[in-house]
Motif scaffolding. Structure first.
Motif, short mmCIF file in Angstrom:
data_model
loop_
_atom_site.label_atom_id
_atom_site.label_comp_id
_atom_site.label_asym_id
_atom_site.label_seq_id
_atom_site.Cartn_x
_atom_site.Cartn_y
_atom_site.Cartn_z
N GLY A 203 -41.06 -23.08 20.85
CA GLY A 203 -40.77 -21.93 21.70
C GLY A 203 -41.70 -20.75 21.50
N ALA B 137 -36.75 -17.15 8.58
CA ALA B 137 -36.92 -15.94 9.39
C ALA B 137 -36.40 -16.13 10.81
N LEU B 138 -35.57 -17.14 11.01
CA LEU B 138 -35.17 -17.45 12.39
C LEU B 138 -33.69 -17.18 12.63
N ARG C 148 -42.84 -19.99 12.89
CA ARG C 148 -42.91 -21.14 13.78
C ARG C 148 -44.36 -21.59 13.98
N SER D 140 -44.22 -11.43 15.24
CA SER D 140 -43.01 -11.07 14.49
C SER D 140 -42.79 -12.14 13.42
N GLY D 141 -41.91 -11.81 12.46
CA GLY D 141 -41.70 -12.71 11.32
C GLY D 141 -41.36 -14.13 11.75
N GLY D 142 -40.42 -14.24 12.68
CA GLY D 142 -39.99 -15.56 13.12
C GLY D 142 -41.09 -16.31 13.85
N GLU D 143 -41.88 -15.57 14.61
CA GLU D 143 -42.98 -16.21 15.33
C GLU D 143 -44.02 -16.77 14.36
#
Ligand SMILES: Nc1ncnc2c1ncn2[C@@H]1O[C@H](COP(=O)(O)OP(=O)(O)OP(=O)(O)O)[C@@H](O)[C@H]1O
Ligand SMILES: Nc1ncnc2c1ncn2[C@@H]1O[C@H](COP(=O)(O)OP(=O)(O)OP(=O)(O)O)[C@@H](O)[C@H]1O
Ligand SMILES: [Mg+2]
Ligand SMILES: [Mg+2]
Lengths: 282, 255, 279, 260, 279
Positions: free
Chosen positions: E139, E180-181, E158, E152-155
């Motif tokens: 995603g 981080a998700l 991934r 961002s952290g979650g990006e």
């Protein structure tokens, strides 16, 4: 000692910093080392405040004004400047060609065998050998190299350029390696651990982080080569450095100032280029 | 990216023009007799002179060179750090009002070669190693100041940013967040400059500051090849020592 | 300290200007001593919002106040003083490598210290009991003299939070403080943080991904998505539907239709189960 | 076209050397019918190495540099001509310090020589100092090597050193041109005479060319405008032939001073 | 690829020798194509175990085999070839700043590439569809040409995982891939990862803090504590008591008795609630 005992002792009010003694020791050791150095160099700064030496210094500084600006001198200076720049550029280019492979071989972060903590014997030997070679290349003064080459290529810029190439190859090789090692090495390690090769790790993990630093160091070295063109004069290659040297020896203040201004301009130019490159690469 | 390509082309052009205008003599360099001539020259260095009296002299000169270069470097570190701090734009929003003037000062300090500094210092400090030490100090301060400043600008911003948002004073942000990050690089630049100064102390012969440099020039000029070899060996050993030291220090810091 | 945001928008300086601002117009009011959780999908703008609150990122629009003053109208000095009362713990703990835990933690005290004291502390850590106490609250007291880069992920994170406890700040902004922690330690850390904030009357704003912990431990929840506030409600009023809508995936995220559950409308991790209550 | 490559030891500032060489180069080109290329260097050793390795064909050497070249090449260099003055060349010791009147007064002072490879700037002054029972290495406070004769004058004038030793012809020229204030700086000792400078070629040069070069130098006279200009620049009355044996004395002095 | 550990112990090179090894004697057997979750408290040695499995950290004791060969007995060349079939995604994604996402992801393909191809790819990314596809599974396809340090952290996390999908590895070792998700994206990422591993027959070993996700998505769970295996059981056999014991706090962690629940014996985050099943 069990973990809870340890916690007990740690939470006592008298928490002690285990590193403190060592630090004090190192500091004291440094001071002790400093003393003989001060003696050997006859370090007497108060001499500088002696009125007589002030007068002499002021005299010389006054003699530098006005800078010498007559046309023939400037014309000659322009020619020498280009020669110097050309020799510095050629020397650095050759030095760079020498340094890059040596860096690749000697950098620890790029060592596959070091991933497991210790380098393998053969790799270690090779690395030490290359480092030794770099030490020799850069610790032998340019003059000595120049004399070696004069025998072969005769008087002229070739010997000087080669001398610069060898010494600067040694310097670039060392400093490149240290730059690569002092940043964040995680990305490179991660790639190597996943089975990439050395060069791949260099391109994909180390360069993006360190390109700016590497480039600005190279530009700085170019600038040094321009300044060190005094050695080029030894073997009949001329150059600004030689001009400055002889002007200084003759206490020709005006000449000195003009040449220094050229140096300042070249250095400022290099500085601008380096700053611009850093911005672009960042 | 395109501006970068333009720059690359310019650099390539400069390189080509340099080689073209210099008329370098590669053909002579690649012949067998050339190799032999160089080989003979290098062979003359053997055996190095190992008479005790001469070794004593070399030892003394080594110490003097070591002291001069070390002290000069120390002076440079102190001066360089003081100047690097205002010369660095430490974060994106840093106004850095002194940046330009201090950079000019640094530029000037290092534009003047050691040799010229030496002649100047000689006038004010008199003949001897002290003048040489000061000369090395001034020139190297300009070099280290710039290298330190750039290292500081290059350091990852996270830790410093965290303290800054807490309202910590810049000088303390420097101590608590920047120093631990840039220490290995700065240390390696310093030690490396020290190495350089060992070599640069060679030119200090003119100012009557003895050391290995003056001895090298003297014996080399007189074609005392054995003696020259001993002096060169001492220089290689000194540089190797500093290299080792630098490696150990870095290992201790970064491991 | 209280916070007031009216239609505030913010954009990262490096972001391309074609993209919408990372933080769309947001209005928010936080009273002094309040405790607030910000939840939302990855890339929602949680970190950006916290950066705005910490006065790191100037808003590009709207009106923003911290304890009755507009920070970006202050002189640089005054802004600097104001910052001493804010503490932002970033998502990845920004601990300089090679530093020891004790120095890192004590760096949190700097804003209240004189220059000399801080230099002294840099050379020889003072206030060891304080650092030790802060670490102990998070269960990492035994790492006091270790080097920061030799800690495990969770230990690092807790060391980063321990800074907050020794700092003189009145507003704590913590960005995903629990991301690297196991459930038990996450709970313990959150408890310790909330208790300490209450003891000192600090305002606490935390962004979280653990919806269950957020709901059980924070009285007020702000749901952020695409830079906008989707809801701002007491924890007890947050329904599974609201959560499902908050975390629902964008079409562009689902697009390639490989592993993503294109048919199922995103099931958030059972936030309804509030098995544990917060002490 | 054949090229005659020429260099000279840098006993003076390189710009000065180049200025001195220009008319001579032109003269030799017309006389010999070959192209003459002059390369100024700033290191004595480089000029010696260049001639010994036949990277130049002819060099202007001092007495001592000639001896060095001769030793390094195993006698494969041949001195052709020298100035009349070089048959009885001298060095002077100069000072700006009124207290210094003799060589013995130099003990404990800072003294500058020229280059370490210079005959008139280092070897002979050192040799005469040793004869006067003054050992530069032990008795002087500090020994500096300025690198060139004019630089030695500058060092003494500026007070960098208390005394200096240099080539008498450079000193005379400075005095004549009023480039130095003789009320402040004076020569307090002049050495006895010795053989110095010459033009040397390597032994592989064909005899015919050697002769042509010798003839060209000997033919220079102050009667023609061109000859006058060249001889004045070279500070010579005329050139005379020379031979290797003339420099035996220098070689002996160098050996006894431990410089060879 | 299968894995075999018999009484393996490992110690970080920089760790003080007075401390016990970070990974105590551990025995473990993983079949090819298996999917395995490692759970355990912070500092338990999960990361260390993964490093041993990835042949980064040589064991100080015991016997360790990857697909029937003992990696540390191999020649350096052979070991390096073996490494090309392993992929370790570290806890904090090791992405060089200033690099673009596309380059970072494609770096995963390097082990199988020739020298020339990798230089060409460095200058101009080829295989864009591949990189895009890998990102799309997680995603974050819209970030293809962004710079890594502007995510961002979650990006970031991934993007780090997307490397695994393009790599030629047969054994994926992912260290806390979901930290981080948010819950929805965590689920989606885990699904994508497991599906991809199944498609390619890769072995997947993941360390996790999300107990509920681990139990619902992984058939086999290994509980690690203080460097030892506390249990190694099918997910369905893991009881709340086992989890409570696994995450229970040490006395030294609780010692100062400030905010920590010294009286309560550690409540793990309701792992019993397996509301969602894995597809
Ligand atoms: N430094 C930056 N420069 C440009 N854009 C950025 C920067 N940092 C984040 N962004 C973008 O801004 C948006 C919001 O990012 P932010 O970090 O606030 O998200 P987040 O809610 O904290 O997400 P996560 O849960 O993944 O940490 C994202 O689309 C991100 O790509
Ligand atoms: N590089 C290192 N040098 C020395 N000790 C280390 C290093 N990395 C980790 N340790 C120690 O080893 C132990 C195990 O660490 P590890 O990173 O394996 O834990 P973990 O289970 O991954 O924890 P977390 O969930 O917090 O990431 C910890 O006590 C830690 O302090
Ligand atoms: Mg975030
Ligand atoms: Mg871990």
């Amino acid at each position: 000692m069990s973990l809870s005992d340890q916690a007990q002792s740690l939470s006592q009010p008298a928490l002690k910093d285990p590193a403190w003694l060592g630090r004090v020791g190192v500091a004291l050791f440094m001071v002790v080392l400093l003393w003989p150095a001060l003696v050997l160099t006859e370090f007497r700064p108060w001499q500088l405040w002696d009125a007589r030496s002030w007068a002499v210094t002021a005299n010389f500084l006054a003699s530098t004004w006005p800078p010498r600006l007559d046309a023939p001198f400037l014309w000659e200076l322009a020619r020498e400047t280009w020669r110097t720049v050309a020799m510095a550029t050629a020397g650095i280019t050759l030095g760079w060609l020498l340094a890059v492979p040596l860096t690749l071989v000697s950098t620890r972060v790029l060592s596959v065998s070091a991933l497991s903590g210790r380098m393998a014997g053969g790799a270690w030997l090779l690395r030490q050998g290359v480092r030794g070679l770099l030490v020799v290349l850069r610790s032998v003064p340019e003059l000595v190299w120049a004399l070696v080459f004069v025998r072969v290529v005769g008087l002229g810029p070739t010997a000087g350029v080669l001398a610069i190439a060898l010494t600067y190859g040694g310097m670039l090789g060392k400093v490149y390696g240290e730059i690569l090692e002092s940043g964040d090495t995680q990305p490179a390690e991660s790639l190597l651990r996943n089975g990439s090769s050395r060069l791949q790790a260099l391109l994909y993990a180390l360069l993006p982080q360190n390109a700016a630093e590497l480039v600005s160091y190279t530009v700085y070295r170019w600038e040094c080569a321009v300044r060190s063109s005094v050695v080029l004069g030894f073997v009949g290659a001329g150059g600004l450095g030689q001009q400055l040297d002889s002007a200084m020896k003759m206490f020709a203040g005006g000449d000195v100032l003009t040449i220094l201004l050229v140096f300042v301009a070249l250095v400022a130019l290099a500085d601008r280029a380096s700053a611009w490159l850093r911005e672009t690469l960042a | 990216m395109s501006r970068l390509s333009v720059f690359m082309v310019a650099v390539l052009g400069l390189i080509v023009a340099s080689f073209a205008s210099l008329d370098l003599q590669w053909s002579q360099f690649l012949s067998l007799s050339a190799m032999q001539a160089m080989g003979r020259f290098v062979a003359e260095f053997f055996p190095p002179d190992t008479q005790p009296a001469f070794l004593m002299k070399v030892g003394l000169a080594t110490l003097e060179t070591l002291a001069m270069s070390a002290l000069g470097t120390l002076l440079a570190v102190v001066l360089g750090l003081t100047l690097a701090w205002p010369a660095a734009r430490r974060h994106a929003g840093d106004w850095a009002p002194l940046r330009t003037p201090v950079r000019w000062l640094l530029n000037f300090l290092r534009s003047v070669p050691e040799l010229v500094w030496a002649s100047l210092m000689l006038i004010s400090a008199g003949m001897g190693p002290f003048a040489g030490t000061l000369a090395l100090g001034f020139h190297t301060a300009g070099v280290l100041g710039r290298l330190f400043a750039e290292t500081m600008e290059n350091a990852p911003a996270g830790p410093a940013e965290a303290l800054r948002t807490q309202g910590v004073r810049p000088s303390l942000v420097f101590l608590y967040a920047t120093v631990p990050q840039v220490l290995p690089q700065c240390l390696s630049y310093t030690l490396y400059r020290w190495e350089n100064n060992i070599r640069a102390a060679a030119v200090m012969g003119v100012v009557g500051a003895g050391g290995l440099g003056q001895m090298l020039a003297f014996h080399m000029g007189l074609f005392h090849m054995g003696k020259t070899a001993t002096i060169l060996a001492a220089m290689v050993a000194l540089v190797g020592l500093v290299d080792l030291l630098s490696n150990l220090a870095r290992r201790a810091l970064t491991r | 300290m209280n916070l007031l945001l009216e239609e505030v928008a913010a954009r990262h300086p490096a972001a391309s200007s074609q993209l919408p601002p990372a933080l769309g117009p947001v209005s928010l009011r936080v009273a002094a001593g309040e405790q607030l959780a910000i939840i939302g999908p990855s890339g929602a703008g949680k970190t950006t919002l916290l950066q705005v609150l910490a006065c790191c990122l100037p808003p590009v629009a709207g009106h923003f106040q911290v304890s009755e003053v507009a920070p970006w109208r202050l002189s640089r000095r005054a802004l600097h003083r104001l910052r001493a009362s804010l503490f932002l713990a970033p998502q990845t703990p920004p601990l300089p490598p090679r530093q020891r835990v004790v120095t890192t933690v004590l760096a949190g005290r700097l804003p209240g210290m004189t220059w000399w004291a801080s230099v002294r502390q840099w050379i020889k850590p003072a206030a060891l009991p304080e650092a030790h106490g802060a670490l102990a609250r998070f269960g990492v007291a035994d790492k006091l003299f270790h080097r920061v880069d030799r800690l495990s992920g969770g230990e690092r994170q807790r060391v980063g939070l321990a800074r907050a406890l020794v700092s003189p700040a009145r507003l704590w902004l913590v960005d995903e403080p629990l991301s690297a922690l196991d459930p038990t330690r996450a709970r313990q850390v959150l408890d310790a943080l909330q208790l300490a904030a209450r003891e000192r009357g600090c305002t606490l704003v935390a962004s979280l991904h653990q919806v269950d912990l957020a709901l059980s431990c924070f009285p007020r929840i702000v749901g952020l998505r695409d830079g906008r506030v989707m809801f701002d409600a007491p924890a007890t009023n947050v329904t599974p539907d609201m959560l499902a809508a908050l975390y629902a995936q964008h079409e562009h995220e689902l697009h390639p239709g490989t592993a993503a559950p294109a048919d199922e409308p995103a099931t958030p991790a059972s936030p309804a189960v509030v098995a544990m209550t917060c002490r | 076209q054949q090229v005659l490559r020429v260099t000279a030891i840098p006993d003076e500032a390189p710009t000065e050397l180049a200025r001195k060489a220009a008319p001579l180069v032109k003269y030799l080109e017309t006389k010999l019918g070959v192209k003459v290329e002059y390369t100024p260097v700033t290191d004595y050793a480089a000029s010696v190495e260049a001639l010994v390795n036949k990277k130049v064909d002819m060099a202007w050497f001092g007495g001592f540099t000639f001896v060095q070249a001769s030793v390094r090449s195993g006698g494969k260099v041949i001195p052709l001509v020298q100035r009349e003055e070089d048959e009885k060349f001298r060095s002077v010791f100069i000072t700006a310090d009124p207290a210094i009147q003799s060589l013995a007064d130099l003990k404990g002072k800072d003294v500058s020589f020229g280059s370490q490879s210079s005959t008139s700037g280092h070897l002979m002054p050192r040799s005469f100092l040793l004869q006067a029972k003054v050992d530069p290495d032990k008795d002087f406070h500090r020994v500096a090597y300025s690198g060139a004769h004019d630089a030695t004058i500058a060092a003494v004038v500026s007070g960098k050193v208390q005394a200096g030793a240099l080539n008498i012809s450079v000193w005379d020229k400075f005095v004549a041109d009023k480039k130095v204030d003789t009320t402040k700086v004076r020569a307090f000792y002049t050495t006895p005479a010795y053989f110095d400078y010459n033009w040397t070629v390597h032994a592989d040069m064909p005899q015919a060319l050697r002769d042509k070069i010798t003839q060209a130098f000997l033919a220079l006279s102050r009667d023609t405008a061109e000859g006058k200009e060249i001889l004045e620049l070279q500070r010579a009355t005329r050139f005379v032939p020379t031979k290797a044996d003339n420099y035996k004395g220098i070689e002996a002095a160098a050996r006894s001073a431990g410089l060879l």
